[in-house]
Each structure stands twice: as structure tokens, then as C-alpha cells.
Design a protein around this motif. Sequence first.
Motif, PDB file in Angstrom:
ATOM      1  N   GLY A  41       0.828  -1.206   0.000  1.00  0.00           N
ATOM      2  CA  GLY A  41       0.000   0.000   0.000  1.00  0.00           C
ATOM      3  C   GLY A  41       0.861   1.255   0.000  1.00  0.00           C
ATOM      4  O   GLY A  41       2.056   1.198   0.296  1.00  0.00           O
ATOM      5  N   ARG A  42       0.253   2.396  -0.325  1.00  0.00           N
ATOM      6  CA  ARG A  42       0.987   3.667  -0.257  1.00  0.00           C
ATOM      7  C   ARG A  42       1.487   3.884   1.165  1.00  0.00           C
ATOM      8  O   ARG A  42       0.725   3.711   2.119  1.00  0.00           O
ATOM      9  N   GLY A  43       2.728   4.236   1.304  1.00  0.00           N
ATOM     10  CA  GLY A  43       3.286   4.530   2.621  1.00  0.00           C
ATOM     11  C   GLY A  43       3.492   3.308   3.499  1.00  0.00           C
ATOM     12  O   GLY A  43       3.810   3.436   4.673  1.00  0.00           O
ATOM     13  N   GLU A  44       3.325   2.133   2.924  1.00  0.00           N
ATOM     14  CA  GLU A  44       3.469   0.912   3.720  1.00  0.00           C
ATOM     15  C   GLU A  44       4.879   0.338   3.524  1.00  0.00           C
ATOM     16  O   GLU A  44       5.454   0.466   2.443  1.00  0.00           O
ATOM     17  N   VAL A  45       5.416  -0.292   4.568  1.00  0.00           N
ATOM     18  CA  VAL A  45       6.725  -0.939   4.454  1.00  0.00           C
ATOM     19  C   VAL A  45       6.495  -2.447   4.518  1.00  0.00           C
ATOM     20  O   VAL A  45       5.997  -2.959   5.520  1.00  0.00           O
ATOM     21  N   VAL A  46       6.812  -3.115   3.427  1.00  0.00           N
ATOM     22  CA  VAL A  46       6.569  -4.561   3.352  1.00  0.00           C
ATOM     23  C   VAL A  46       7.907  -5.281   3.199  1.00  0.00           C
ATOM     24  O   VAL A  46       8.742  -4.898   2.380  1.00  0.00           O
ATOM     25  N   ALA A 164       8.012   7.720  -4.915  1.00  0.00           N
ATOM     26  CA  ALA A 164       6.831   7.403  -4.102  1.00  0.00           C
ATOM     27  C   ALA A 164       6.908   5.958  -3.612  1.00  0.00           C
ATOM     28  O   ALA A 164       6.170   5.549  -2.727  1.00  0.00           O
ATOM     29  N   LEU A 165       7.802   5.201  -4.241  1.00  0.00           N
ATOM     30  CA  LEU A 165       8.009   3.788  -3.887  1.00  0.00           C
ATOM     31  C   LEU A 165       9.500   3.495  -3.973  1.00  0.00           C
ATOM     32  O   LEU A 165      10.161   3.899  -4.942  1.00  0.00           O
ATOM     33  N   VAL A 166      10.014   2.826  -2.953  1.00  0.00           N
ATOM     34  CA  VAL A 166      11.430   2.451  -2.958  1.00  0.00           C
ATOM     35  C   VAL A 166      11.516   0.931  -2.821  1.00  0.00           C
ATOM     36  O   VAL A 166      10.901   0.353  -1.922  1.00  0.00           O
ATOM     37  N   ILE A 167      12.261   0.307  -3.723  1.00  0.00           N
ATOM     38  CA  ILE A 167      12.444  -1.140  -3.666  1.00  0.00           C
ATOM     39  C   ILE A 167      13.908  -1.403  -3.328  1.00  0.00           C
ATOM     40  O   ILE A 167      14.805  -0.996  -4.070  1.00  0.00           O
ATOM     41  N   LEU A 168      14.119  -2.032  -2.182  1.00  0.00           N
ATOM     42  CA  LEU A 168      15.481  -2.237  -1.686  1.00  0.00           C
ATOM     43  C   LEU A 168      15.769  -3.732  -1.631  1.00  0.00           C
ATOM     44  O   LEU A 168      15.137  -4.467  -0.866  1.00  0.00           O
ATOM     45  N   LEU A 188      12.324   4.052   8.180  1.00  0.00           N
ATOM     46  CA  LEU A 188      11.249   4.563   9.048  1.00  0.00           C
ATOM     47  C   LEU A 188      10.880   5.992   8.670  1.00  0.00           C
ATOM     48  O   LEU A 188       9.713   6.371   8.688  1.00  0.00           O
ATOM     49  N   SER A 189      11.887   6.796   8.281  1.00  0.00           N
ATOM     50  CA  SER A 189      11.533   8.177   7.924  1.00  0.00           C
ATOM     51  C   SER A 189      10.837   8.207   6.567  1.00  0.00           C
ATOM     52  O   SER A 189       9.963   9.044   6.337  1.00  0.00           O
ATOM     53  N   LEU A 190      11.171   7.268   5.674  1.00  0.00           N
ATOM     54  CA  LEU A 190      10.432   7.187   4.402  1.00  0.00           C
ATOM     55  C   LEU A 190       8.963   6.893   4.694  1.00  0.00           C
ATOM     56  O   LEU A 190       8.065   7.518   4.146  1.00  0.00           O
ATOM     57  N   ARG A 191       8.743   5.936   5.589  1.00  0.00           N
ATOM     58  CA  ARG A 191       7.359   5.577   5.917  1.00  0.00           C
ATOM     59  C   ARG A 191       6.618   6.772   6.482  1.00  0.00           C
ATOM     60  O   ARG A 191       5.477   7.040   6.106  1.00  0.00           O
ATOM     61  N   SER A 192       7.272   7.524   7.360  1.00  0.00           N
ATOM     62  CA  SER A 192       6.536   8.654   7.938  1.00  0.00           C
ATOM     63  C   SER A 192       6.314   9.750   6.900  1.00  0.00           C
ATOM     64  O   SER A 192       5.407  10.561   7.044  1.00  0.00           O
ATOM     65  N   ASP A 193       7.100   9.745   5.823  1.00  0.00           N
ATOM     66  CA  ASP A 193       6.838  10.698   4.723  1.00  0.00           C
ATOM     67  C   ASP A 193       5.839  10.136   3.712  1.00  0.00           C
ATOM     68  O   ASP A 193       5.615  10.730   2.656  1.00  0.00           O
ATOM     69  N   VAL A 195       6.163   7.356   1.925  1.00  0.00           N
ATOM     70  CA  VAL A 195       6.801   6.618   0.823  1.00  0.00           C
ATOM     71  C   VAL A 195       6.656   5.117   1.107  1.00  0.00           C
ATOM     72  O   VAL A 195       6.899   4.670   2.229  1.00  0.00           O
ATOM     73  N   ALA A 196       6.239   4.367   0.100  1.00  0.00           N
ATOM     74  CA  ALA A 196       6.108   2.916   0.261  1.00  0.00           C
ATOM     75  C   ALA A 196       7.477   2.271   0.064  1.00  0.00           C
ATOM     76  O   ALA A 196       8.289   2.752  -0.730  1.00  0.00           O
ATOM     77  N   VAL A 197       7.709   1.182   0.804  1.00  0.00           N
ATOM     78  CA  VAL A 197       9.008   0.500   0.700  1.00  0.00           C
ATOM     79  C   VAL A 197       8.766  -1.003   0.594  1.00  0.00           C
ATOM     80  O   VAL A 197       8.003  -1.569   1.377  1.00  0.00           O
ATOM     81  N   LEU A 198       9.410  -1.616  -0.378  1.00  0.00           N
ATOM     82  CA  LEU A 198       9.458  -3.075  -0.450  1.00  0.00           C
ATOM     83  C   LEU A 198      10.895  -3.459  -0.140  1.00  0.00           C
ATOM     84  O   LEU A 198      11.820  -3.049  -0.841  1.00  0.00           O
ATOM     85  N   LEU A 199      11.063  -4.231   0.932  1.00  0.00           N
ATOM     86  CA  LEU A 199      12.403  -4.500   1.464  1.00  0.00           C
ATOM     87  C   LEU A 199      12.679  -5.998   1.445  1.00  0.00           C
ATOM     88  O   LEU A 199      11.978  -6.766   2.093  1.00  0.00           O
TER      89      LEU A 199
END
Length: 317
Positions: A41-46, A164-168, A188-193, A195-199
Motif C-alpha cells: 500500500g501507499r506509505g506501507e513498508v513490506v 513514491a516507492l522504494v524497492i530495496l 522509518l523516515s520514508l514511511r513517515s513521509d 513513501v512505500a518500501v518493499l524491502l
Amino acid sequence: MTAELARQIATLPPAPAVWCSGLRKRYRRRQAVDDVSLEVGRGEVVGLLGPNGAGKTTVIKMLLGLVQPDAGEAMLLGRPATDPAARAAVGYLPELFRYQPWLTAAEVLALHVRLAGAAVSSAEQRSCLDLVGLGERARDRVGGFSKGMQQRLGLAVALVARPALVILDEPTSALDPLGRADVRDIVLSLRSDGVAVLLNSHLIGEVERVCDRVVILDHGRVAASGTLAELLGQRELRLRLTSVGAEAEARLAAVGVVSREGEWFTVGLPGVDDGELVPDLVRDLAAVGVRVHAVEPARISLEERLLGILRAGQDGG
Ligand SMILES: Nc1ncnc2c1ncn2[C@@H]1O[C@H](COP(=O)(O)OP(=O)(O)OP(=O)(O)O)[C@@H](O)[C@H]1O
């Protein structure tokens, strides 16, 4: 389009940052990815977890349009994954990174800003290098960088165009403990901004600390997925207490279901905790004469859960 339709569309929630359905990829006789569907989801860290060869990197490459799926669909930020406009809003740190050794860190970043077609001022580029701890090395050539410094640079490349999305893909594989903590803070700061993250990471503790949800891949398939609460069950608190009277027992029961083994009390914690629950409980227990010897969180770890899921998969297959 009518004004009414435009208004309705404008009020729709934004499309997920990542959506894919039925992704499959076969390399010769090996089914690397077998019917994978997932969403970020938007702003979600998965977090994407799984053993070596489970298909994590192949899924990521299919999401980014770097590997052509045999079947299935992938959308990034509401557009087909192959659409360059979708890719432009995605920051990517590949598992294997290598940057032009003859360029300085600042030049590598400027090059990627140009490639992304983004308007990012040089001051912003500098602060991005600061963020990943390379501020002092901006004018040094990448050829002289350690592996960890190159990985930090890769992270700066992934973040610089304000995605808007970062894939690491294994962003901390070359980093020392301080570097890993830096990456955790950055995620964590990306999430609070928003930004969605797939890690993708083998460091389960890292995933447990930063991810809202986890997808576990095994043999190319989704073996389990869910929020940490869903995967790990309810959080509990273990307390070693003496001088426990009826009043104290009632106070414990007001928090959640209580079980007792000798001096050890286990209390189920509610899903929502504003951070005051434990200190308030300890204060109230002390106020009614309880001696509080130990207070510790209790829950099975993500590592235990992951091993359980993977072993169950082996037994089944
Ligand atoms: N280009 C390729 N050619 C042939 N086989 C490949 C290729 N890329 C991946 N594979 C195979 O696909 C399977 C999944 O690989 P993938 O790299 O996606 O796994 P992973 O979960 O990312 O593993 P790791 O944790 O070791 O990085 C493996 O069996 C791998 O050997």
C-alpha cells in the motif's frame, strides 16, 4: 469525462504502490517464481523474506520490468510496471550494485537524477549524500569506495529523485551495524513521509523492526503473508511479581488475559498501545504494594515463525 466522473475519480483512494497477480517465471527446468501475488500500500513498508533461491530477487526484477514474466501482471503506483512513467517514480537499490568507478559520488548521483528526468537541486543531492553518511566523500571517486560505501551510494541513488516507492534488494548486505541502523532509520523516515518500501532482507530482526507487513516466499510461492501481529500472534507482557494482592490481580486483568506460573505473570496486551500502557501498569502495581522484579515483552520472534513456516513447507513437500 464529465465533471461528476472526474470528481468521483479524484476521491478514489490512490492505487497501491505495488500490485502484482499470478507472477510466474521459469528458468529452463527451474520454476523460480510460481504464481506470486502481493501488494504494497501507499506509505506501507513490506518485507520480503525467504531462503536463498526462494525467488525474491526474481519477483523484484519482474516488478521493475527488468525480467519478463511468463505470466501474471504487475502494476506500480497504478500504472503497468513496464510504463516508464511508473518506473520514474520508483527508487531501486539492486542486490548487486556497481557504480562507475571513475565518477565521484556526487557525479553518480547527478547522473541518476538526469536519467530519472527529475528536478533535484544540487543542495538536495548533497543532503541525500549526507543522509546516507557520504557527505564527506561526495568528491571522492567511487573506485576507491569500500563495498559498504558503494551500498550507501546505491541507497542515495534510490532515494534522490524523491520516489513514491522504494524497492530495496538486500540494502544492508555490505553494511556494518551502524550502517544497518542508519538504513533502518531511513526506512522509518520514508514511511513517515508516506513513501512505500518493499524491502528484501535476510536480516529478520531488521525486517521485524521496520516492516508493517511481511511476505514470505518459499520455492517461488507465497508461503505466508500478513502483518506482524497476524504472523506472530498477540503481543504479551511477562512480569515477575511478588506481594500480589487482589487489587493487583484486578489491575492486571484490566489489561488483558492473565496467566500465572509461580512468580511469573503473563498478560495479553491489547492491539493498540499508546506507549503508556506498560509504565502505567508498573506504576499502579507498585502503588498497591506489588514488588516488580522484571518486566519483559513476550512474543515469538519473526525468526522462529519464519523457520516454522519453512520447515512445515519442507515436511509438506
Ligand atoms: N538469470 C537466471 N538464470 C537462471 N536461473 C536463475 C536466474 N535468476 C534466478 N535464477 C534461479 O531462480 C531461482 C530464484 O532466484 P532468486 O535470485 O530470485 O532467489 P532469491 O530468493 O532472491 O535468493 P537469494 O536470497 O539467494 O538472493 C533460483 O533457483 C535461481 O537459481
